[in-house]
Write a protein that holds these residues in place. Structure first.
Motif, PDB file in Angstrom:
ATOM      1  N   ILE A 164       0.848  -1.192   0.000  1.00 33.48           N
ATOM      2  CA  ILE A 164       0.000   0.000   0.000  1.00 33.48           C
ATOM      3  C   ILE A 164       0.885   1.244   0.000  1.00 33.48           C
ATOM      4  CG2 ILE A 164      -1.951  -1.065   1.191  1.00 33.48           C
ATOM      5  CD1 ILE A 164      -0.968   0.317   3.757  1.00 33.48           C
ATOM      6  N   GLU A 166       0.548   5.165   1.507  1.00 33.92           N
ATOM      7  CA  GLU A 166      -0.230   6.091   2.323  1.00 33.92           C
ATOM      8  C   GLU A 166       0.105   7.519   1.921  1.00 33.92           C
ATOM      9  OE1 GLU A 166       0.495   5.280   6.407  1.00 33.92           O
ATOM     10  OE2 GLU A 166      -0.637   3.406   6.403  1.00 33.92           O
ATOM     11  N   LYS A 167      -0.931   8.326   1.744  1.00 33.87           N
ATOM     12  CA  LYS A 167      -0.709   9.718   1.368  1.00 33.87           C
ATOM     13  C   LYS A 167      -1.839  10.572   1.909  1.00 33.87           C
ATOM     14  CE  LYS A 167      -3.010   9.113  -3.101  1.00 33.87           C
ATOM     15  NZ  LYS A 167      -2.899   9.263  -4.574  1.00 33.87           N
ATOM     16  N   ASP A 169      -4.758  13.360   1.527  1.00 34.37           N
ATOM     17  CA  ASP A 169      -5.637  13.908   0.499  1.00 34.37           C
ATOM     18  C   ASP A 169      -5.699  15.427   0.615  1.00 34.37           C
ATOM     19  OD1 ASP A 169      -7.317  14.520   2.623  1.00 34.37           O
ATOM     20  OD2 ASP A 169      -8.762  12.934   2.186  1.00 34.37           O
ATOM     21  N   VAL A 175      -4.922   8.662   3.384  1.00 36.43           N
ATOM     22  CA  VAL A 175      -5.654   7.620   2.665  1.00 36.43           C
ATOM     23  C   VAL A 175      -4.655   6.563   2.195  1.00 36.43           C
ATOM     24  CG1 VAL A 175      -7.514   9.130   1.925  1.00 36.43           C
ATOM     25  CG2 VAL A 175      -5.476   8.910   0.508  1.00 36.43           C
ATOM     26  N   LYS A 176      -5.163   5.370   1.970  1.00 41.34           N
ATOM     27  CA  LYS A 176      -4.317   4.266   1.552  1.00 41.34           C
ATOM     28  C   LYS A 176      -4.692   3.826   0.139  1.00 41.34           C
ATOM     29  CE  LYS A 176      -3.822   2.475   6.278  1.00 41.34           C
ATOM     30  NZ  LYS A 176      -4.060   1.305   7.166  1.00 41.34           N
ATOM     31  N   ASP A 177      -3.680   3.719  -0.730  1.00 42.15           N
ATOM     32  CA  ASP A 177      -3.871   3.175  -2.070  1.00 42.15           C
ATOM     33  C   ASP A 177      -3.181   1.820  -2.143  1.00 42.15           C
ATOM     34  OD1 ASP A 177      -5.327   5.275  -3.063  1.00 42.15           O
ATOM     35  OD2 ASP A 177      -3.630   6.269  -4.042  1.00 42.15           O
ATOM     36  N   GLU A 178      -3.910   0.813  -2.589  1.00 44.23           N
ATOM     37  CA  GLU A 178      -3.313  -0.518  -2.737  1.00 44.23           C
ATOM     38  C   GLU A 178      -2.542  -0.602  -4.049  1.00 44.23           C
ATOM     39  OE1 GLU A 178      -6.214  -3.484  -0.254  1.00 44.23           O
ATOM     40  OE2 GLU A 178      -6.701  -3.135  -2.370  1.00 44.23           O
ATOM     41  N   GLU A 184      -3.262  -4.399   1.175  1.00 40.05           N
ATOM     42  CA  GLU A 184      -3.138  -4.052   2.600  1.00 40.05           C
ATOM     43  C   GLU A 184      -2.836  -5.279   3.450  1.00 40.05           C
ATOM     44  OE1 GLU A 184      -5.359  -1.157   5.851  1.00 40.05           O
ATOM     45  OE2 GLU A 184      -6.418  -1.774   4.023  1.00 40.05           O
ATOM     46  N   TYR A 203       3.258   3.128  -9.800  1.00 37.10           N
ATOM     47  CA  TYR A 203       2.280   3.946  -9.083  1.00 37.10           C
ATOM     48  C   TYR A 203       2.735   5.407  -9.022  1.00 37.10           C
ATOM     49  CZ  TYR A 203      -0.323   5.912  -5.155  1.00 37.10           C
ATOM     50  OH  TYR A 203      -1.096   6.737  -4.362  1.00 37.10           O
ATOM     51  N   LYS A 206       2.471   7.548 -12.186  1.00 38.34           N
ATOM     52  CA  LYS A 206       1.133   7.827 -12.716  1.00 38.34           C
ATOM     53  C   LYS A 206       0.855   9.322 -12.820  1.00 38.34           C
ATOM     54  CE  LYS A 206      -1.495   5.313 -10.029  1.00 38.34           C
ATOM     55  NZ  LYS A 206      -2.713   4.668  -9.494  1.00 38.34           N
TER      56      LYS A 206
END
Length: 244
Positions: A164, A166-167, A169, A175-178, A184, A203, A206
């Motif tokens: 994951i 974590e960043k 917003d 928030v967590k992006d997989e 996760e 990722y 992007k």
């Protein structure tokens, strides 16, 4: 597919001769006079093109060099320490489109670019595999953090890292992006750290997707992507960056 397999075993000169023959078939034989960049990014690149700035005729290759330098000056493009050209987070959509036109037309007419593209940019454009070392100067902070991770022994015991990112917003909430489905619950270990790094690089890159889309669109709308598939990275660099 059979034609591609035959070409793969040929030397560069033979492959390039076939490549150039396919491009030459698309020449329109038409002559086109342009007076603006907006016209340039919309014109059929298989036309013979002349460009006028007011009363002054500007050779197309000189025009490309002028605007490449202008994009570097504004920070829309960058040069690394080896004078290799790269995109930046400040690259505008228009400039990305123009760069795609410059690359495509230079390939069609065999114009050498003023600055060679970085190997990373070539790899991204032609969807070749990206390694950690490729981002060393392009994304140095990301490179350093991933390199340190790679050097940790028993990483699964020393960290709680999973697949994951974590960043924060826009509101400052974390928030967590997989990085992949169910990420996760997938721990990063020394066995899968290479895969984690590959997915993390994809990722993080992007954020350049819109820019790269415009560059690729202009190249591959004019030259079939399949024609490039028989060339190695070094051969692609010769075709894209220098007079063959």
């Amino acid at each position: 597919e059979k034609q591609k397999m035959r070409l793969l075993f040929l030397n560069f000169d033979a492959k390039y001769a076939y490549f150039k023959n396919q491009i030459n078939k698309l020449s329109t034989g038409e002559f086109c006079k342009l007076t603006s960049l907006e016209e340039l990014i919309e014109v059929n690149l298989y036309n013979e093109i002349s460009y006028k700035n007011g009363d002054i005729s500007v050779p197309l290759q000189s025009l490309f060099n002028i605007y490449t330098d202008e994009m570097i000056k504004t920070g829309s493009l960058s040069l690394n320490k080896n004078k290799r050209l790269n995109i930046t987070t400040k690259t505008t959509i228009f400039d990305a489109t123009l760069l795609g036109v410059i690359i495509a037309k230079s390939i069609i007419n065999n114009y050498p670019l003023k600055y060679k593209l970085s190997p990373l940019l070539i790899k991204i454009i032609f969807d070749l595999g990206i390694q950690l070392d490729d981002i060393k100067t392009f994304e140095p902070l990301l490179y350093n953090s991933l390199k340190k991770l790679k050097e940790i022994e028993h990483i699964d015991k020393k960290t709680q890292m999973c697949y994951i990112v974590e960043k924060a917003d826009d509101k400052g909430k974390i928030v967590k992006d997989e990085l992949l489905f169910g990420g996760e619950n997938i721990k990063v270990t020394n066995d899968n750290i290479g895969d984690y790094i590959d997915k993390r690089i994809k990722y993080e890159l992007k954020k350049y997707n819109q820019i790269l889309f415009q560059i690729k669109r202009k190249i591959f709308d004019n030259i079939s992507k399949s024609l490039f598939s028989v060339f190695t990275l070094g051969e692609l660099e010769k075709i894209v960056c220098g007079k063959v």
